[in-house]
Scaffold this motif. Structure first.
Motif, short mmCIF file in Angstrom:
data_model
loop_
_atom_site.label_atom_id
_atom_site.label_comp_id
_atom_site.label_asym_id
_atom_site.label_seq_id
_atom_site.Cartn_x
_atom_site.Cartn_y
_atom_site.Cartn_z
N LEU A 72 49.67 28.26 6.38
CA LEU A 72 49.74 29.72 6.37
C LEU A 72 48.98 30.30 7.56
O LEU A 72 49.47 31.21 8.25
CB LEU A 72 49.15 30.28 5.07
CG LEU A 72 49.97 30.07 3.79
CD1 LEU A 72 49.13 30.41 2.57
CD2 LEU A 72 51.23 30.92 3.82
N LYS A 73 47.79 29.77 7.80
CA LYS A 73 46.96 30.24 8.91
C LYS A 73 47.64 29.96 10.25
O LYS A 73 47.62 30.82 11.15
CB LYS A 73 45.60 29.55 8.85
CG LYS A 73 44.61 30.00 9.90
CD LYS A 73 43.28 29.28 9.74
CE LYS A 73 42.29 29.70 10.81
NZ LYS A 73 40.99 28.98 10.66
N THR A 74 48.26 28.79 10.38
CA THR A 74 48.93 28.42 11.63
C THR A 74 50.13 29.33 11.89
O THR A 74 50.32 29.80 13.02
CB THR A 74 49.39 26.95 11.58
OG1 THR A 74 48.25 26.11 11.39
CG2 THR A 74 50.09 26.56 12.87
N ALA A 75 50.94 29.58 10.86
CA ALA A 75 52.11 30.45 11.03
C ALA A 75 51.69 31.85 11.44
O ALA A 75 52.31 32.46 12.32
CB ALA A 75 52.93 30.48 9.74
N ARG A 76 50.63 32.36 10.82
CA ARG A 76 50.14 33.70 11.18
C ARG A 76 49.62 33.70 12.61
O ARG A 76 49.87 34.66 13.37
CB ARG A 76 49.04 34.13 10.21
CG ARG A 76 48.40 35.47 10.52
CD ARG A 76 49.38 36.63 10.33
NE ARG A 76 49.82 36.71 8.97
CZ ARG A 76 49.17 37.33 7.97
NH1 ARG A 76 48.03 37.94 8.23
NH2 ARG A 76 49.67 37.36 6.75
N GLY A 77 48.92 32.64 12.98
CA GLY A 77 48.40 32.55 14.35
C GLY A 77 49.52 32.48 15.38
O GLY A 77 49.42 33.08 16.45
N LYS A 78 50.58 31.72 15.08
CA LYS A 78 51.73 31.61 15.99
C LYS A 78 52.41 32.97 16.15
O LYS A 78 52.81 33.35 17.26
CB LYS A 78 52.73 30.59 15.45
CG LYS A 78 52.23 29.16 15.45
CD LYS A 78 52.29 28.54 16.84
CE LYS A 78 51.97 27.06 16.80
NZ LYS A 78 52.02 26.45 18.15
N PHE A 79 52.52 33.70 15.04
CA PHE A 79 53.11 35.05 15.11
C PHE A 79 52.25 35.96 15.98
O PHE A 79 52.77 36.66 16.86
CB PHE A 79 53.24 35.64 13.70
CG PHE A 79 53.57 37.10 13.69
CD1 PHE A 79 54.87 37.54 13.89
CD2 PHE A 79 52.57 38.05 13.50
CE1 PHE A 79 55.17 38.90 13.91
CE2 PHE A 79 52.85 39.40 13.51
CZ PHE A 79 54.16 39.83 13.71
N ALA A 80 50.94 35.95 15.73
CA ALA A 80 50.03 36.80 16.50
C ALA A 80 50.07 36.45 17.98
O ALA A 80 50.02 37.33 18.85
CB ALA A 80 48.61 36.68 15.96
N GLN A 81 50.19 35.17 18.28
CA GLN A 81 50.26 34.73 19.67
C GLN A 81 51.55 35.20 20.33
O GLN A 81 51.56 35.61 21.49
CB GLN A 81 50.18 33.20 19.72
CG GLN A 81 50.17 32.62 21.13
CD GLN A 81 50.07 31.10 21.13
OE1 GLN A 81 49.94 30.47 20.08
NE2 GLN A 81 50.13 30.51 22.31
N GLU A 82 52.65 35.16 19.57
CA GLU A 82 53.95 35.56 20.12
C GLU A 82 53.98 37.05 20.46
O GLU A 82 54.57 37.45 21.48
CB GLU A 82 55.06 35.24 19.11
CG GLU A 82 56.47 35.49 19.64
CD GLU A 82 56.79 34.64 20.86
OE1 GLU A 82 57.40 35.20 21.80
OE2 GLU A 82 56.43 33.45 20.87
N ILE A 83 53.34 37.88 19.63
CA ILE A 83 53.40 39.33 19.88
C ILE A 83 52.12 39.84 20.54
O ILE A 83 51.86 41.04 20.57
CB ILE A 83 53.68 40.10 18.57
CG1 ILE A 83 52.67 39.75 17.46
CG2 ILE A 83 55.08 39.79 18.07
CD1 ILE A 83 51.48 40.61 17.36
N SER A 84 51.31 38.92 21.06
CA SER A 84 50.04 39.28 21.67
C SER A 84 50.22 40.33 22.76
O SER A 84 51.14 40.26 23.58
CB SER A 84 49.36 38.04 22.25
OG SER A 84 48.23 38.40 23.01
N PHE A 85 49.31 41.30 22.79
CA PHE A 85 49.36 42.34 23.81
C PHE A 85 48.87 41.84 25.16
O PHE A 85 48.93 42.57 26.15
CB PHE A 85 48.54 43.55 23.36
CG PHE A 85 49.19 44.34 22.27
CD1 PHE A 85 50.16 45.29 22.56
CD2 PHE A 85 48.86 44.11 20.94
CE1 PHE A 85 50.77 46.01 21.54
CE2 PHE A 85 49.48 44.83 19.92
CZ PHE A 85 50.43 45.78 20.22
#
Length: 440
Positions: A72-85
Motif C-alpha cells: 500500500l505504501k509503495t503504490a501510494r509512493g509511486k503515485f506521488a512520484q508520478e504526479i510530483s510537482f
C-alpha cells in the motif's frame, strides 16, 4: 468529457463469493462416519486456505500483513512520484498515475478478502478459492484484472498500433481529421468502448477495468483517448465545460475545429454528440469561446478522476443512509440553543467500511495534488469523522479552518470543539475498560 453516446447497462460489481454448502460437525452425536466427515472438512479448509496466502500459514500472518502494508505504501509512493510537482506537467503519465491508484485500492481489497477468508475458515465455513489468486512480489508485478501495470500500458500501445494499421489500410496521409476518425473507429466501433450513463459499478471508475470491459466514465474514456493520441504524436487538450470535460486537438487556429465537413465539425468528431446537444454548454462553444477556456493540466485531469472516485465510493458507502451529506453534522453542531459544554453521544451513522475507506484513500491522494484546497480538506476530515477516527478528523478540520474563509471557519469551530470532547470521552472509556480488566 468524451461525450460519445455509446452506452451500455451497468454491469454488476464483481465480489468475492463464498460457498453455501456449509458443513457442521455435531459433538452431541457419535457415529462411524464422524472421522470421515472431519477428514473431508479438513481437506476443504486446507484447499481453501491455499488460495489465501496471508493465512495459509498462521505463523506467517504477521509478515503477510506487513507485506500488504508495504505494498500500500509503495503504490501510494509511486503515485506521488508520478504526479510530483518537481517534474514537468507534460511528463506526468495519466495512465500510469491512475494504474497506481488502482494498484493501491486493489491491494487494500485483496487484503480485506483474505481477512474475510480467515474469519470464515476460523468459523469452519467452506471458502471457494479464488481462481486468479497468486503471489506477487511488487506493485509492478501485481495482477490488475489479470495484467500488470506494464501490460496495461502496453494495451494502450496496442490500441495506438491498431489506429496506425487502420490508417495504413486506407492508404491515406496523416491529416488531422483522418487520424481522429481512425481513433474513433478503433475505440468506439472496433473495440466497442462505451460511456456509462450512471456510475454504479467500480468497473467504470478504474482505468484497467475500463480498458478490460470497454465501459467507463466519461473522464476515463477521455484519458484513454488522450493517451492513444499521444502515442500517435498528436497532443489532445481538455477543459471543464459545465458538467462535461471536453477534449480537442491542440491547434493554433481553434476556429478550424468548428468547420463542418461531411456534416460534422472536427470538434464533434472528438467529443461526440454532446456538442450538438442543446442541453450541453458545449453546444454554445465557438472558436473564440474555446480560447477563453482554462486548459486542464495532466495533474488537473488526474484530480478530476480522483474526485469522481471519492463521489463514487462515498455514494456506495452511504447507500443505506439516503440523502446523507458529508457536511450534514456541521449544521447540527452549529446550534445556538445548545449548551457549549454538553457532550453529545456520537450519533455517527453506520456506513459501508470498505467503500468509506476507499473514499478516504482517494481523498488522501487528491490532497497530495491540492494541499491548500480547504473544501477538500473539510470533506476529508468529515469522512474521517464518519469512520470514527476522531483524532485525525480534528487534525484535518483544524488545518482546514486555517485555510477556509472566515464564515466557513466559524461554522467548523463548534463541530471541532465537539470532536475534541468526543475524543476525550472515548479515551476515558478505554481507560475505564482497561482498569476494569486489570482489577480482576
Amino acid at each position: 468529457m468524451l461525450c460519445t453516446v455509446y452506452c451500455m447497462p451497468a454491469a454488476s460489481m464483481f465480489s468475492q463469493t463464498f460457498a453455501a454448502d456449509h458443513f457442521f460437525i455435531r459433538y452431541d452425536h457419535h457415529h462411524h462416519h464422524d472421522h470421515k466427515d472431519l477428514k473431508r472438512w479438513r481437506s476443504r479448509t486446507t484447499a481453501a486456505a491455499s488460495a489465501y496466502p496471508l493465512f495459509s500459514n498462521p505463523k506467517d500472518s504477521s509478515s503477510r500483513h506487513k507485506f500488504y502494508q508495504e505494498a500500500l505504501k509503495t503504490a501510494r509512493g509511486k503515485f506521488a512520484q508520478e504526479i510530483s510537482f518537481q517534474s514537468e506537467d507534460k511528463d506526468v503519465s495519466l495512465a500510469k498515475a491512475l494504474l497506481y491508484v488502482a494498484a493501491e485500492d486493489e491491494t487494500f481489497m485483496v487484503f480485506n478478502r483474505e481477512m474475510d477468508a480467515c474469519s470464515f475458515l476460523n468459523e469452519g465455513i467452506n471458502v471457494c478459492p479464488s481462481s486468479n489468486a497468486r503471489e506477487w512480489d511488487s506493485v509492478e508485478q501485481m495482477p490488475l484484472d489479470g495484467k500488470t501495470i506494464s501490460e496495461w500500458m502496453s494495451e494502450l500501445d496496442a490500441i495506438a498500433k491498431e489506429v496506425e494499421a487502420e490508417l495504413v489500410s486506407r492508404d491515406i496521409g496523416c491529416h488531422l481529421v483522418e487520424v481522429l476518425q481512425a481513433v474513433n473507429l478503433v475505440l468506439f466501433e472496433l473495440r466497442g468502448f462505451k460511456r456509462s450513463p450512471v456510475l454504479v459499478d467500480s468497473k467504470h471508475s478504474y482505468l484497467h477495468l475500463v480498458l478490460s470491459s470497454g465501459c467507463g466514465s466519461a473522464i476515463l474514456l477521455s484519458i484513454i483517448y488522450i493517451e492513444v493520441c499521444r502515442r500517435l504524436g498528436l497532443t489532445i487538450v481538455g477543459s471543464r465545460v459545465g458538467e462535461d470535460f471536453l477534449i480537442w486537438p491542440q491547434t493554433t487556429y481553434p476556429e478550424e475545429l468548428f468547420k463542418v465537413t461531411s456534416g460534422h465539425s472536427l470538434f464533434t468528431v472528438v467529443n461526440g454528440r454532446c456538442v450538438e446537444d442543446p442541453r450541453s454548454m458545449a453546444s454554445d462553444l465557438t472558436g473564440s469561446s474555446l480560447l477563453g477556456l482554462e486548459i486542464a493540466s495532466n495533474r488537473d485531469i488526474v484530480g478530476i478522476a480522483l474526485a469522481n472516485l471519492i463521489r463514487f465510493h462515498w455514494k456506495r458507502a452511504s447507500r443505506s443512509n439516503l440523502g446523507l451529506m458529508l457536511t450534514s453534522p456541521l449544521r447540527h453542531a452549529h446550534n445556538a440553543n445548545e449548551k457549549p459544554n454538553k457532550i453529545n453521544k456520537p450519533n455517527v451513522p453506520l456506513l459501508r467500511p470498505q467503500d468509506l475507506k476507499l473514499a478516504i484513500m482517494a481523498s488522501e491522494r487528491l490532497l497530495i495534488l491540492q494541499p491548500h484546497n480547504w473544501a477538500l480538506r473539510r470533506d476529508h476530515g468529515m469522512m474521517l469523522y464518519y469512520n470514527r477516527e476522531y483524532g485525525k478528523a480534528v487534525q484535518e478540520l483544524s488545518i482546514c479552518m486555517a485555510f477556509a474563509p472566515e464564515e466557513e471557519a466559524e461554522l467548523l469551530e463548534p463541530f471541532v470543539e465537539k470532536l475534541h470532547l468526543m475524543r476525550l470521552e472515548s479515551s476515558w472509556k478505554s481507560l475505564g475498560d482497561t482498569a476494569s480488566v486489570t482489577v480482576k
